[in-house]
Enzyme design. Structure first.
Site, PDB file in Angstrom:
ATOM      1  N   HIS A  86      42.373  44.329  47.525  1.00  0.00           N
ATOM      2  CA  HIS A  86      41.181  44.329  46.659  1.00  0.00           C
ATOM      3  C   HIS A  86      40.343  43.095  46.950  1.00  0.00           C
ATOM      4  O   HIS A  86      40.876  42.019  47.231  1.00  0.00           O
ATOM      5  CB  HIS A  86      41.556  44.419  45.172  1.00  0.00           C
ATOM      6  CG  HIS A  86      42.309  43.257  44.614  1.00  0.00           C
ATOM      7  ND1 HIS A  86      41.683  42.182  44.022  1.00  0.00           N
ATOM      8  CD2 HIS A  86      43.643  42.994  44.545  1.00  0.00           C
ATOM      9  CE1 HIS A  86      42.600  41.314  43.595  1.00  0.00           C
ATOM     10  NE2 HIS A  86      43.794  41.778  43.901  1.00  0.00           N
ATOM     11  N   ASP A  88      37.809  42.125  44.773  1.00  0.00           N
ATOM     12  CA  ASP A  88      37.284  41.509  43.553  1.00  0.00           C
ATOM     13  C   ASP A  88      38.203  40.382  43.104  1.00  0.00           C
ATOM     14  O   ASP A  88      39.392  40.355  43.446  1.00  0.00           O
ATOM     15  CB  ASP A  88      37.088  42.540  42.442  1.00  0.00           C
ATOM     16  CG  ASP A  88      38.383  43.197  41.976  1.00  0.00           C
ATOM     17  OD1 ASP A  88      39.253  43.477  42.828  1.00  0.00           O
ATOM     18  OD2 ASP A  88      38.526  43.451  40.761  1.00  0.00           O
ATOM     19  N   ASP A 119      44.638  35.531  45.768  1.00  0.00           N
ATOM     20  CA  ASP A 119      44.490  36.844  45.109  1.00  0.00           C
ATOM     21  C   ASP A 119      43.055  37.340  45.170  1.00  0.00           C
ATOM     22  O   ASP A 119      42.260  36.979  44.340  1.00  0.00           O
ATOM     23  CB  ASP A 119      44.966  36.690  43.659  1.00  0.00           C
ATOM     24  CG  ASP A 119      44.949  37.970  42.872  1.00  0.00           C
ATOM     25  OD1 ASP A 119      44.978  39.037  43.489  1.00  0.00           O
ATOM     26  OD2 ASP A 119      44.904  37.896  41.629  1.00  0.00           O
ATOM     27  N   GLU A 152      40.244  46.010  41.129  1.00  0.00           N
ATOM     28  CA  GLU A 152      41.665  45.841  40.775  1.00  0.00           C
ATOM     29  C   GLU A 152      41.826  44.954  39.543  1.00  0.00           C
ATOM     30  O   GLU A 152      42.672  45.211  38.690  1.00  0.00           O
ATOM     31  CB  GLU A 152      42.441  45.257  41.971  1.00  0.00           C
ATOM     32  CG  GLU A 152      43.954  45.346  41.835  1.00  0.00           C
ATOM     33  CD  GLU A 152      44.608  44.147  41.131  1.00  0.00           C
ATOM     34  OE1 GLU A 152      45.802  44.246  40.782  1.00  0.00           O
ATOM     35  OE2 GLU A 152      43.927  43.108  40.937  1.00  0.00           O
ATOM     36  N   GLU A 153      40.999  43.929  39.451  1.00  0.00           N
ATOM     37  CA  GLU A 153      41.135  42.975  38.336  1.00  0.00           C
ATOM     38  C   GLU A 153      40.663  43.551  36.998  1.00  0.00           C
ATOM     39  O   GLU A 153      40.837  42.930  35.956  1.00  0.00           O
ATOM     40  CB  GLU A 153      40.386  41.673  38.645  1.00  0.00           C
ATOM     41  CG  GLU A 153      40.869  40.912  39.886  1.00  0.00           C
ATOM     42  CD  GLU A 153      42.280  40.342  39.789  1.00  0.00           C
ATOM     43  OE1 GLU A 153      43.041  40.718  38.880  1.00  0.00           O
ATOM     44  OE2 GLU A 153      42.632  39.517  40.656  1.00  0.00           O
ATOM     45  N   ASP A 179      49.787  41.654  47.877  1.00  0.00           N
ATOM     46  CA  ASP A 179      49.126  41.240  46.628  1.00  0.00           C
ATOM     47  C   ASP A 179      50.193  40.854  45.603  1.00  0.00           C
ATOM     48  O   ASP A 179      49.972  40.957  44.407  1.00  0.00           O
ATOM     49  CB  ASP A 179      48.243  42.379  46.093  1.00  0.00           C
ATOM     50  CG  ASP A 179      47.335  41.945  44.942  1.00  0.00           C
ATOM     51  OD1 ASP A 179      47.062  40.737  44.820  1.00  0.00           O
ATOM     52  OD2 ASP A 179      46.915  42.804  44.146  1.00  0.00           O
ATOM     53  N   HIS A 426      44.416  33.545  39.025  1.00  0.00           N
ATOM     54  CA  HIS A 426      43.784  33.815  37.715  1.00  0.00           C
ATOM     55  C   HIS A 426      43.533  32.520  36.930  1.00  0.00           C
ATOM     56  O   HIS A 426      43.023  32.575  35.817  1.00  0.00           O
ATOM     57  CB  HIS A 426      44.624  34.768  36.838  1.00  0.00           C
ATOM     58  CG  HIS A 426      44.753  36.153  37.391  1.00  0.00           C
ATOM     59  ND1 HIS A 426      45.137  37.234  36.616  1.00  0.00           N
ATOM     60  CD2 HIS A 426      44.541  36.660  38.629  1.00  0.00           C
ATOM     61  CE1 HIS A 426      45.163  38.331  37.356  1.00  0.00           C
ATOM     62  NE2 HIS A 426      44.807  38.003  38.587  1.00  0.00           N
TER      63      HIS A 426
END
Length: 453
Positions: A86, A88, A119, A152-153, A179, A426
């Site tokens: 991903h 994003d 990530d 994805e997020e 991931d 994150h």
């Protein structure tokens, strides 16, 4: 010294330039103001896939953010690997906690520091650079397809429909994903299981308005008290969930796998100290590592109601709310669990209140058999790159799209991730080790060599 190590050393500055060009695009799917950045990032990925040796790489529309599809067909009769990633990223706030600008990548202390460094731009880049090396050195014996999404997020809301629509395009023998994380830099591991998820909001209504707690307290049920009482009954004294039928489809972890879990280096005292708790809690009869990876759990994620402002206000609130979730294990269907939970909460509610349960979202769990040829190839790749055989570990988190791939495309996924807990995904100061980046490329190269045999 291996050829791949030479190749990385000779090309690393160009690799960093290209990776940084991706990271500089703030592709934050959660914020609508980054709509144009999503397209820009997808287009940049398609350019990089073509440069790496893909026969084609295109940006395709979906119900939401665009998808990137690329492929290299070496032989229509050969096995096909579908690489998922991903593009994003999570929002970068709080910005004041970053030591450098989140979307202006820096290399410090042998790490790349930026949002998306791990990530998932850094990890996806490992896949693409391994592919590039194999193509340029005419070592690729399998067909490779790429599907990179931009949601994805936020829970991949458009990917299932896209997969349904493009089943033939995405046809493959196995899906490869970078991931996930490893147990440690010197403790390589492959994720073999993920937990599923079910999530609800509960609303409890008592009187038709907030009441004076002096005039009505003791005579009228307080929705906050009632909600707390109902939630407290969901888990019993042995840490088991009391919802009837909840454990019907729970698969007991095979003894051989429990023994593997027992061999994972784990210091419980350090674990407690790191999160600032005196004692741990959970289901009776299971170790901490089993409880947080291959057993189901129930948690209150938020609870509110009544007066929470400054000072005091003697009020008996009209309403109380909670957001609650269950982590589920493979074979537990999140739709079924969602219904069981809603029925249970409604049945345990006293007549003094009205209860509304709203399902929010969910996903299935996933298990990758360690006997799978692609798993064995990934294991070999790790062993060559990291110098030791990786441990097979189940993870407590959820990646709902992995089970969707199995249900819609009928393909198993190998989770070949290279992240570390210290990468702070994150969070502020996300980072990715250059040493692991290099070893990751080598591990993926060796995966293809083994799987292509």
């Amino acid at each position: 010294m291996s050829y791949i190590k030479d190749y990385i050393a000779a090309n690393e500055s160009k690799m960093m330039e290209d990776l940084f060009s991706l990271i500089r695009i703030p592709s934050i799917s959660a914020l609508p103001e980054h709509h144009d950045d999503m397209l820009a990032c997808a287009q940049r990925w398609s350019q990089l896939l073509l440069e790496a040796g893909a026969d084609e790489a295109i940006v395709m529309p979906s119900k939401g953010n665009p998808m990137v599809f690329g492929q290299k067909i070496v032989d229509p009769n050969a096995k096909t690997v579908l690489v998922y990633a991903h593009y994003d990223v999570m929002p970068a706030e709080p910005l004041e906690l970053w030591k450098s600008a989140p979307f202006e990548p820096e290399i410090r202390d042998g790490h790349i520091w930026a949002r998306g460094a791990d990530d998932d731009k850094g990890q996806a880049f490992i896949q693409v650079k391994a592919f590039e090396y194999l193509v340029k050195n005419e070592l690729l014996k399998t067909n490779v397809k790429f599907i990179f999404e931009g949601e994805e997020e936020i829970g991949s809301p458009s990917l299932e429909a896209f997969c349904e629509e493009h089943k033939e395009l995405l046809k493959a023998d196995v899906i490869l994903v970078s991931d996930t994380s490893m147990l440690g830099a010197d403790l390589p591991s492959l994720t073999t299981g993920l937990r599923g998820l079910a999530y609800w909001e509960i609303e409890v209504t008592g009187p038709n308005r907030d009441l004076h707690s002096g005039h009505f307290g003791g005579a009228v049920a307080n929705p906050v008290n009632v909600l707390c009482g109902m939630i407290s009954k969901v888990i019993d004294a042995d840490g088991r969930i009391t919802i009837p039928g909840f454990y019907d489809d729970v698969e007991e972890v095979p003894q051989a796998e429990r023994e593997m879990i027992a061999h994972i280096p784990f210091d419980e005292e350090k674990y407690k100290a790191a999160i600032g708790v005196k004692e741990l809690s959970g289901e009776k009869g299971y170790s901490t590592l089993e409880r947080n990876s291959c057993r189901p759990s129930f948690d209150v994620c938020g609870i509110w109601g009544g007066y929470t402002g400054e000072g005091s206000k003697t009020v008996l609130p009209s309403k109380a709310f909670a957001k609650v979730s269950c982590r589920l294990v493979p074979h537990q269907d999140h739709h079924k669990i969602s219904e069981l939970f809603a029925n249970y909460i409604r049945a345990t509610a006293p007549d003094t209140v009205q209860v509304k349960v709203t399902p929010m979202h969910g996903g299935q769990g996933y298990v990758c058999p360690i006997s799978l040829p692609a798993y064995k190839a990934a294991e070999k790749g790790f062993e060559i790159a990291f110098g030791k055989k990786p441990l097979a570990v189940r993870r407590g988190g959820s990646i709902p799209i992995i089970s969707t791939f199995e249900q819609v495309l009928g393909i198993k996924t190998v989770l070949m991730g290279f992240g570390l807990e210290s990468d702070a995904i994150h969070s502020p100061n996300e980072n990715f080790s250059l040493d692991i980046f290099r070893k990751g490329i080598e591990a993926v190269v060796e995966f293809y060599k083994e799987y292509g045999k």
